[in-house]
Enzyme design. Structure first.
Site, short mmCIF file in Angstrom:
data_model
loop_
_atom_site.label_atom_id
_atom_site.label_comp_id
_atom_site.label_asym_id
_atom_site.label_seq_id
_atom_site.Cartn_x
_atom_site.Cartn_y
_atom_site.Cartn_z
N TYR A 29 18.70 103.86 85.77
CA TYR A 29 18.84 105.02 84.89
C TYR A 29 17.90 106.15 85.30
O TYR A 29 17.03 106.56 84.54
CB TYR A 29 18.61 104.59 83.43
CG TYR A 29 19.71 103.68 82.95
CD1 TYR A 29 20.89 104.22 82.43
CD2 TYR A 29 19.61 102.30 83.08
CE1 TYR A 29 21.93 103.40 82.04
CE2 TYR A 29 20.65 101.47 82.70
CZ TYR A 29 21.80 102.02 82.17
OH TYR A 29 22.83 101.22 81.79
N ASP A 258 26.26 86.35 74.33
CA ASP A 258 25.54 86.86 75.49
C ASP A 258 24.06 86.53 75.31
O ASP A 258 23.34 87.22 74.61
CB ASP A 258 25.76 88.38 75.60
CG ASP A 258 25.05 88.99 76.79
OD1 ASP A 258 24.19 88.31 77.39
OD2 ASP A 258 25.35 90.16 77.12
N LYS A 287 18.96 86.71 83.59
CA LYS A 287 17.55 87.11 83.46
C LYS A 287 16.55 85.98 83.75
O LYS A 287 16.24 85.76 84.91
CB LYS A 287 17.34 87.78 82.11
CG LYS A 287 18.06 89.13 82.07
CD LYS A 287 17.44 90.14 81.13
CE LYS A 287 17.90 91.53 81.48
NZ LYS A 287 18.95 92.07 80.62
#
Ligand SMILES: *Cc1c(COP(=O)(O)O)cnc(C)c1O
Length: 439
Positions: A29, A258, A287
């Protein structure tokens, strides 16, 4: 020259490597050429990142939920060196290997009871794509091919690829930018009941109404269990999740959880679904799966779904990444899960929860603070107005801590190995910066 976020375009610094980076490399980002503050890390050890100028930072982020055992861990290093001397990669089509089999077994044994099969992929976003394709293929093979849409809650985050993006919060996920390309899905209000609260009928009503209206076109509800991560760091009631499970059963819709951020102990349970005592039909992990060593994710599902897809038409699940079940990454996963499960991780996470609660409590008194909340090894300070990252991040670095806020959220998710003393430095440093920010 400034961009829309008000960053001034960068002037050259004295570090030629940083200068190259700024003009040639995208970061998450980010924009090219803008004056984002950027620090060059040269090594990491335990809970400390070492910077190019020789200073060290206590890591409050676990490299975005991943590095639960910290950095440069001797057991992890040994496992990876051993695997490296055997083979670092081999294709997974027609071939298999011990690291994948061992890791699958560990995952199936840890996951909720009905979860029995594992699809390995390279990243969380891909694991989410795979879960969505599985749900659609399942209903196709159940002769209900119209079930191709997904229902989710606002403020969610599920990844940056197109399928995953379609179920991210429409505002923060910038759906308007991609409106002709992104699949429209069904969104309902996120639950307002906090972790400690019961879920009222009005909390669950929007989800129920959406299922009444659209169940014939919905393949699955997809949701982050208990903790909405990158979409707002919100914690919600286990009771809500329980009701979602009941509604999915009632309306013939699959439930995809999730667990990419919440998995592997972060919330105080191995998986966050355990807070609600429910089981998903499909779950995604990523992760912390490799303890932050390598990129790896998995989509896990039930025997029923796997068998339906396998005996349907075409009788194959239509996905297969080149680096599927990479042996090095799987070996890291095995070592990380063995480290975790052989430790007293519940007690460790509970202790971090206490230290974060104590350490962040003074923030409540600050004028600029809206809310402070802690669950497991996650501590969140929500501010009243968004922070300017370029202003605030150097102040955390001055305190010797690595904290990366987004928007109004300043949050911590330290490696599980962090000592009480380091947790104190981390929370006190955060408080000092916010005091200053408060004015
Ligand atoms: C980070 C995250 C993802 C995406 O994972 P990547 O590895 O970044 O693709 C998906 N879902 C949740 C809940 C996440 O936190």
């Amino acid at each position: 020259m400034t961009n829309i976020y008000g960053y001034t375009m960068t002037k050259p610094t004295t570090d030629p490597l940083l200068n190259y980076d700024r003009y040639h490399i995208w970061h998450p980002y980010s924009s090219i050429g803008a004056n984002h503050p950027l620090w060059r890390v040269t090594s990491a050890e335990g809970v400390r990142l070492k910077l190019a100028d020789g200073s060290t930072l206590i890591d409050g982020m676990s490299s975005w939920w991943c590095a639960i055992h910290g950095y440069n861990h001797p057991t992890m290093n040994r496992a990876l060196n051993d695997q490296l001397s055997q083979m670092s990669h081999v294709m997974f089509g027609g071939l298999t290997h011990d690291p994948a089999i061992k890791l699958a077994k560990l995952l199936v044994d840890l996951a909720p009871k009905s979860i029995e099969t594992v699809f390995f992929s390279d990243s969380g976003s891909v694991a989410v794509e795979v879960s969505m394709k599985m749900a659609i293929q399942y209903w196709h093979d159940k002769q209900q091919p119209s079930k191709q849409k997904f229902l989710t809650v606002k403020n969610g985050y599920h990844g940056d690829t197109f399928g995953a993006m379609s179920v991210c919060d429409p505002v923060t996920g910038m759906h308007s930018l991609f409106s002709d390309t992104i699949t429209p899905q069904y969104f309902v209000e996120a639950p307002h009941c906090g972790y400690e609260q019961d879920c009222s009928d009005s909390d669950i009503e929007p989800m129920k109404q959406a299922l009444i209206a659209h169940n014939e076109s919905i393949a699955a509800v997809i949701i982050e269990p208990i903790v909405q991560g990158a979409g707002g760091m919100r914690f919600y009631s286990p009771d809500y999740l329980k009701r979602v499970r009941e509604l999915c059963d009632e309306f013939g819709v699959l439930l995809i959880l999730d667990e990419i951020a919440t998995g592997f102990g972060r919330t105080g349970k191995m998986f966050a679904s355990e807070h609600a005592g429910i089981e998903p039909d499909i779950m995604c992990v990523g992760k912390a799966l490799t303890g932050g060593y390598l990129t790896l994710a998995a989509t896990m599902t039930t025997r029923e779904i796997s068998q339906t897809i396998s005996s349907g038409n075409p009788g194959l699940f239509m996905h297969g990444p080149t680096f599927m079940a990479n042996p090095l990454a799987c070996a890291a996963g095995v070592a990380s899960l063995e480290l975790l499960t052989s430790s007293d991780w519940q007690e460790t996470v509970q202790n971090i929860e206490i230290r974060l609660s104590e350490g962040l409590a003074p923030c409540r008194e600050l004028e600029c603070v809206e809310d402070v909340r802690v669950l497991g090894a996650i501590g969140v300070v929500e501010l009243k107005t968004p922070v300017e990252l370029a202003d605030i991040q150097p102040k955390f670095v001055e305190q010797g801590i690595w904290v990366r806020p987004f928007g109004k959220l300043v949050y911590l998710m330290p490696p599980f190995i962090m000592s009480d003393d380091d947790l104190k430095v981390l929370t006190q440093g955060l408080y000092k910066v916010l005091c200053h920010h408060n004015g």
